[in-house]
Design a protein around this motif. Structure first.
Motif, PDB file in Angstrom:
ATOM      1  N   LEU A 163       0.884  -1.172   0.000  1.00 13.39           N
ATOM      2  CA  LEU A 163       0.000   0.000   0.000  1.00 13.39           C
ATOM      3  C   LEU A 163       0.915   1.213   0.000  1.00 13.39           C
ATOM      4  O   LEU A 163       1.952   1.197   0.657  1.00 13.39           O
ATOM      5  CB  LEU A 163      -0.849   0.011   1.273  1.00 13.39           C
ATOM      6  CG  LEU A 163      -1.645  -1.257   1.592  1.00 13.39           C
ATOM      7  CD1 LEU A 163      -2.127  -1.234   3.038  1.00 13.39           C
ATOM      8  CD2 LEU A 163      -2.821  -1.374   0.635  1.00 13.39           C
ATOM      9  N   THR A 164       0.543   2.267  -0.740  1.00 15.39           N
ATOM     10  CA  THR A 164       1.407   3.450  -0.779  1.00 15.39           C
ATOM     11  C   THR A 164       0.691   4.669  -0.235  1.00 15.39           C
ATOM     12  O   THR A 164      -0.481   4.892  -0.509  1.00 15.39           O
ATOM     13  CB  THR A 164       1.902   3.713  -2.224  1.00 15.39           C
ATOM     14  OG1 THR A 164       2.627   2.556  -2.653  1.00 15.39           O
ATOM     15  CG2 THR A 164       2.838   4.901  -2.296  1.00 15.39           C
ATOM     16  N   VAL A 165       1.423   5.432   0.577  1.00 11.67           N
ATOM     17  CA  VAL A 165       0.891   6.655   1.173  1.00 11.67           C
ATOM     18  C   VAL A 165       1.871   7.790   0.876  1.00 11.67           C
ATOM     19  O   VAL A 165       3.082   7.612   0.993  1.00 11.67           O
ATOM     20  CB  VAL A 165       0.717   6.482   2.704  1.00 11.67           C
ATOM     21  CG1 VAL A 165       0.414   7.801   3.390  1.00 11.67           C
ATOM     22  CG2 VAL A 165      -0.370   5.462   3.005  1.00 11.67           C
ATOM     23  N   ASN A 166       1.347   8.944   0.499  1.00 13.51           N
ATOM     24  CA  ASN A 166       2.185  10.102   0.238  1.00 13.51           C
ATOM     25  C   ASN A 166       2.645  10.739   1.554  1.00 13.51           C
ATOM     26  O   ASN A 166       1.843  11.315   2.286  1.00 13.51           O
ATOM     27  CB  ASN A 166       1.381  11.109  -0.606  1.00 13.51           C
ATOM     28  CG  ASN A 166       2.135  12.396  -0.832  1.00 13.51           C
ATOM     29  OD1 ASN A 166       3.358  12.461  -0.622  1.00 13.51           O
ATOM     30  ND2 ASN A 166       1.419  13.419  -1.258  1.00 13.51           N
ATOM     31  N   GLY A 167       3.955  10.632   1.814  1.00 11.92           N
ATOM     32  CA  GLY A 167       4.505  11.167   3.060  1.00 11.92           C
ATOM     33  C   GLY A 167       4.823  12.649   2.991  1.00 11.92           C
ATOM     34  O   GLY A 167       5.192  13.257   3.991  1.00 11.92           O
ATOM     35  N   ASN A 168       4.677  13.221   1.799  1.00  9.65           N
ATOM     36  CA  ASN A 168       5.016  14.623   1.608  1.00  9.65           C
ATOM     37  C   ASN A 168       3.802  15.525   1.810  1.00  9.65           C
ATOM     38  O   ASN A 168       3.399  16.266   0.922  1.00  9.65           O
ATOM     39  CB  ASN A 168       5.622  14.816   0.211  1.00  9.65           C
ATOM     40  CG  ASN A 168       6.209  16.202   0.025  1.00  9.65           C
ATOM     41  OD1 ASN A 168       6.494  16.899   1.012  1.00  9.65           O
ATOM     42  ND2 ASN A 168       6.373  16.608  -1.216  1.00  9.65           N
ATOM     43  N   GLN A 169       3.214  15.445   2.974  1.00 13.03           N
ATOM     44  CA  GLN A 169       2.084  16.296   3.350  1.00 13.03           C
ATOM     45  C   GLN A 169       2.093  16.412   4.879  1.00 13.03           C
ATOM     46  O   GLN A 169       2.940  15.791   5.527  1.00 13.03           O
ATOM     47  CB  GLN A 169       0.762  15.731   2.819  1.00 13.03           C
ATOM     48  CG  GLN A 169       0.616  14.232   2.989  1.00 13.03           C
ATOM     49  CD  GLN A 169      -0.685  13.664   2.410  1.00 13.03           C
ATOM     50  OE1 GLN A 169      -1.595  14.401   2.079  1.00 13.03           O
ATOM     51  NE2 GLN A 169      -0.777  12.358   2.324  1.00 13.03           N
ATOM     52  N   SER A 170       1.186  17.196   5.419  1.00 17.79           N
ATOM     53  CA  SER A 170       1.237  17.419   6.865  1.00 17.79           C
ATOM     54  C   SER A 170       1.056  16.110   7.615  1.00 17.79           C
ATOM     55  O   SER A 170       0.494  15.142   7.095  1.00 17.79           O
ATOM     56  CB  SER A 170       0.129  18.393   7.279  1.00 17.79           C
ATOM     57  OG  SER A 170      -1.116  17.719   7.272  1.00 17.79           O
ATOM     58  N   LEU A 171       1.567  16.104   8.837  1.00 18.79           N
ATOM     59  CA  LEU A 171       1.484  14.939   9.706  1.00 18.79           C
ATOM     60  C   LEU A 171       0.049  14.408   9.789  1.00 18.79           C
ATOM     61  O   LEU A 171      -0.203  13.211   9.654  1.00 18.79           O
ATOM     62  CB  LEU A 171       1.934  15.410  11.088  1.00 18.79           C
ATOM     63  CG  LEU A 171       2.741  14.479  11.951  1.00 18.79           C
ATOM     64  CD1 LEU A 171       3.736  15.283  12.753  1.00 18.79           C
ATOM     65  CD2 LEU A 171       1.831  13.704  12.861  1.00 18.79           C
ATOM     66  N   GLU A 172      -0.894  15.350   9.970  1.00 20.74           N
ATOM     67  CA  GLU A 172      -2.307  14.964  10.127  1.00 20.74           C
ATOM     68  C   GLU A 172      -2.860  14.369   8.841  1.00 20.74           C
ATOM     69  O   GLU A 172      -3.612  13.397   8.871  1.00 20.74           O
ATOM     70  CB  GLU A 172      -3.162  16.169  10.539  1.00 20.74           C
ATOM     71  CG  GLU A 172      -2.838  16.762  11.907  1.00 20.74           C
ATOM     72  CD  GLU A 172      -1.553  17.598  11.919  1.00 20.74           C
ATOM     73  OE1 GLU A 172      -1.085  18.037  10.830  1.00 20.74           O
ATOM     74  OE2 GLU A 172      -1.004  17.806  13.024  1.00 20.74           O
ATOM     75  N   ALA A 173      -2.459  14.986   7.705  1.00 24.37           N
ATOM     76  CA  ALA A 173      -2.953  14.501   6.414  1.00 24.37           C
ATOM     77  C   ALA A 173      -2.419  13.090   6.131  1.00 24.37           C
ATOM     78  O   ALA A 173      -3.136  12.243   5.583  1.00 24.37           O
ATOM     79  CB  ALA A 173      -2.555  15.460   5.299  1.00 24.37           C
ATOM     80  N   VAL A 174      -1.165  12.834   6.524  1.00 23.39           N
ATOM     81  CA  VAL A 174      -0.595  11.493   6.333  1.00 23.39           C
ATOM     82  C   VAL A 174      -1.384  10.486   7.179  1.00 23.39           C
ATOM     83  O   VAL A 174      -1.761   9.417   6.694  1.00 23.39           O
ATOM     84  CB  VAL A 174       0.908  11.448   6.692  1.00 23.39           C
ATOM     85  CG1 VAL A 174       1.439  10.025   6.590  1.00 23.39           C
ATOM     86  CG2 VAL A 174       1.723  12.358   5.783  1.00 23.39           C
ATOM     87  N   THR A 175      -1.632  10.842   8.437  1.00 26.98           N
ATOM     88  CA  THR A 175      -2.378   9.937   9.325  1.00 26.98           C
ATOM     89  C   THR A 175      -3.740   9.603   8.726  1.00 26.98           C
ATOM     90  O   THR A 175      -4.155   8.436   8.728  1.00 26.98           O
ATOM     91  CB  THR A 175      -2.573  10.583  10.719  1.00 26.98           C
ATOM     92  OG1 THR A 175      -1.290  10.992  11.199  1.00 26.98           O
ATOM     93  CG2 THR A 175      -3.180   9.601  11.705  1.00 26.98           C
ATOM     94  N   THR A 176      -4.431  10.614   8.186  1.00 24.19           N
ATOM     95  CA  THR A 176      -5.752  10.407   7.600  1.00 24.19           C
ATOM     96  C   THR A 176      -5.668   9.467   6.394  1.00 24.19           C
ATOM     97  O   THR A 176      -6.447   8.503   6.300  1.00 24.19           O
ATOM     98  CB  THR A 176      -6.354  11.760   7.161  1.00 24.19           C
ATOM     99  OG1 THR A 176      -6.368  12.617   8.300  1.00 24.19           O
ATOM    100  CG2 THR A 176      -7.760  11.596   6.621  1.00 24.19           C
TER     101      THR A 176
END
Ligand code: AMP
Length: 183
Positions: A163-176
């Motif tokens: 699964l891939t998640v974009n880590g280049n965003q705010s901490l909260e946005a990554v968690t969401t």
């Protein structure tokens, strides 16, 4: 049952995200880097063996980390799930882990790749100020990541676990985003 492996370059935020998610899910966050740093602080036999590698940004020999992961995942609190952060870091360790999980009946693991560009991870690492966060050691850790760890992305994609998640965003946005992809 949630069993997750977090992949991503140093500085991608995977430690923070793994910790946050583990708390939400009430399962252990197993960080091999943290276990090694603690062992170094206490100067246990493991810590003494590991320190020259950790302090120079090299990977600790497989046997040492494999033994510690096997021991940690056998603990009672790990029987209801876990998040592995920093392990596996190379294909040989991934092969070991696959065998271990089959042997212990802990299959069904999924892998989260937290993706972030180099300039972002370098800036974050320099801001963090951990003992192994000096520029030269950072450069080496990124090199080791590219050579040894990045191939695991294809390894797990081929096994349909990625699964891939974009880590280049705010901490909260990554968690969401993270909670969405694992749901
Ligand atoms: P981390 O906290 O995950 O960035 O790990 C810090 C350091 O611990 C790494 O740079 C390695 O020296 C060592 N380390 C952590 N996990 C592993 C692993 N799976 N294999 C080898 N060395 C590791």
């Amino acid at each position: 049952m949630t069993r997750l492996i977090f992949l991503g370059p140093p500085g991608s935020g995977k430690g923070t995200q793994a910790q946050t998610l583990a708390e939400k899910l009430d399962i252990p966050h197993v960080s091999t880097g943290e276990i090694l740093r603690q062992a170094m602080k206490e100067q246990t036999p493991l810590g003494i063996k590991a320190q020259k590698y950790v302090n120079s940004g090299e990977l600790v020999p497989d046997q040492l980390v494999q033994d510690l992961v096997e021991e940690r995942l056998s603990q009672p609190d790990a029987q209801s799930g876990w998040i592995l952060d920093g392990f596996p870091r190379k294909v040989t360790q991934a092969v070991f882990l696959e065998g271990l999980l089959v042997k212990t009946g802990q299959g069904g693991e999924r892998v989260v790749n937290l993706d972030a560009p180099d300039d972002v991870v370098i800036a974050r690492l320099l801001a963090r100020g951990r003992k192994d966060d000096h520029e030269e050691v950072i450069r080496r850790r990124l090199e080791v990541y590219r050579q040894e760890t990045a191939p695991l992305i294809d390894y797990y994609r081929d096994r349909q676990k990625l699964l891939t998640v974009n880590g280049n965003q705010s901490l909260e946005a990554v968690t969401t985003e993270l909670q969405k992809v694992i749901a």
